[in-house]
Design a protein around this motif. Sequence first.
Motif, mmCIF file in Angstrom:
data_model
loop_
_atom_site.group_PDB
_atom_site.id
_atom_site.type_symbol
_atom_site.label_atom_id
_atom_site.label_comp_id
_atom_site.label_asym_id
_atom_site.label_seq_id
_atom_site.Cartn_x
_atom_site.Cartn_y
_atom_site.Cartn_z
ATOM 1 N N UNK A 74 0.835 -1.204 0.000
ATOM 2 C CA UNK A 74 0.000 0.000 0.000
ATOM 3 C C UNK A 74 0.866 1.249 0.000
ATOM 4 N N UNK A 75 1.854 1.263 0.907
ATOM 5 C CA UNK A 75 2.739 2.417 1.023
ATOM 6 C C UNK A 75 3.475 2.672 -0.277
ATOM 7 N N UNK A 76 3.988 1.601 -0.874
ATOM 8 C CA UNK A 76 4.728 1.769 -2.121
ATOM 9 C C UNK A 76 3.826 2.373 -3.192
ATOM 10 N N UNK A 77 2.600 1.864 -3.261
ATOM 11 C CA UNK A 77 1.656 2.395 -4.246
ATOM 12 C C UNK A 77 1.321 3.856 -3.935
ATOM 13 N N UNK A 78 1.162 4.120 -2.654
ATOM 14 C CA UNK A 78 0.847 5.475 -2.243
ATOM 15 C C UNK A 78 1.956 6.443 -2.659
ATOM 16 N N UNK A 79 3.218 6.051 -2.442
ATOM 17 C CA UNK A 79 4.328 6.932 -2.815
ATOM 18 C C UNK A 79 4.410 7.093 -4.327
ATOM 19 N N UNK A 80 4.126 6.025 -5.055
ATOM 20 C CA UNK A 80 4.091 6.101 -6.516
ATOM 21 C C UNK A 80 3.082 7.158 -6.965
ATOM 22 N N UNK A 81 1.883 7.067 -6.388
ATOM 23 C CA UNK A 81 0.800 7.990 -6.756
ATOM 24 C C UNK A 81 1.189 9.414 -6.378
ATOM 25 N N UNK A 82 1.713 9.561 -5.163
ATOM 26 C CA UNK A 82 2.065 10.900 -4.688
ATOM 27 C C UNK A 82 3.117 11.541 -5.597
ATOM 28 N N UNK A 83 4.129 10.755 -5.970
ATOM 29 C CA UNK A 83 5.176 11.284 -6.845
ATOM 30 C C UNK A 83 4.612 11.631 -8.220
ATOM 31 N N UNK A 84 3.745 10.762 -8.712
ATOM 32 C CA UNK A 84 3.148 10.997 -10.021
ATOM 33 C C UNK A 84 2.335 12.295 -10.003
ATOM 34 N N UNK A 85 1.582 12.493 -8.918
ATOM 35 C CA UNK A 85 0.732 13.680 -8.817
ATOM 36 C C UNK A 85 1.538 14.967 -8.697
ATOM 37 N N UNK A 86 2.715 14.856 -8.106
ATOM 38 C CA UNK A 86 3.566 16.033 -7.992
ATOM 39 C C UNK A 86 3.970 16.526 -9.376
ATOM 40 N N UNK A 87 4.212 15.588 -10.279
ATOM 41 C CA UNK A 87 4.636 15.944 -11.635
ATOM 42 C C UNK A 87 3.459 16.176 -12.566
ATOM 43 N N UNK A 88 2.308 15.640 -12.195
ATOM 44 C CA UNK A 88 1.136 15.736 -13.077
ATOM 45 C C UNK A 88 -0.059 16.232 -12.277
ATOM 46 N N UNK A 89 -0.047 17.507 -12.000
ATOM 47 C CA UNK A 89 -1.081 18.053 -11.118
ATOM 48 C C UNK A 89 -2.488 17.978 -11.696
ATOM 49 N N UNK A 90 -2.605 17.916 -13.014
ATOM 50 C CA UNK A 90 -3.938 17.901 -13.602
ATOM 51 C C UNK A 90 -4.368 16.492 -14.018
ATOM 52 N N UNK A 91 -3.697 15.506 -13.511
ATOM 53 C CA UNK A 91 -4.014 14.126 -13.891
ATOM 54 C C UNK A 91 -5.349 13.687 -13.315
#
Length: 131
Positions: free
Chosen positions: A28-45
Amino acid sequence: MALANCKRCGKLFNRMHLEICAECNKEDDEKFFLIRDYLKDNRRATIYEVSDGTGVEVSMIIRFIREGRITPIDNPNLAYPCDNCGTAIQHDRYCKPCKDKLQKGLSSTREELRQSGDKSARTDYFHKRER
Ligand SMILES: [Zn+2]
Ligand SMILES: [Zn+2]
């Protein structure tokens, strides 16, 4: 030691304060960090783009948002469908109109029941009078 079955994988684990075992929690944590990092770079995703970009299932992304782990404040497109009508929402299970409708629905059903109860009582009364 409090043993319980992991809500995710069903494995027996030493339950401290989580519903899932350490392995699932780590996942869960790994997925959460993946999502968080992705959202940092893609704010309008959108959640679908996040899912494509991270490989994390849409349902899990929605769960993270509902649990409040991901806050969509900086991500205006990060919404998921209302459980009732499918409108895009960013928190809770239902959109505002549906929540209002559901609440009203509940009370109007109660109101109808009360009124039909009254009516039958009244007809009863008149029947007795006619006789
Ligand atoms: Zn598990
Ligand atoms: Zn709705």
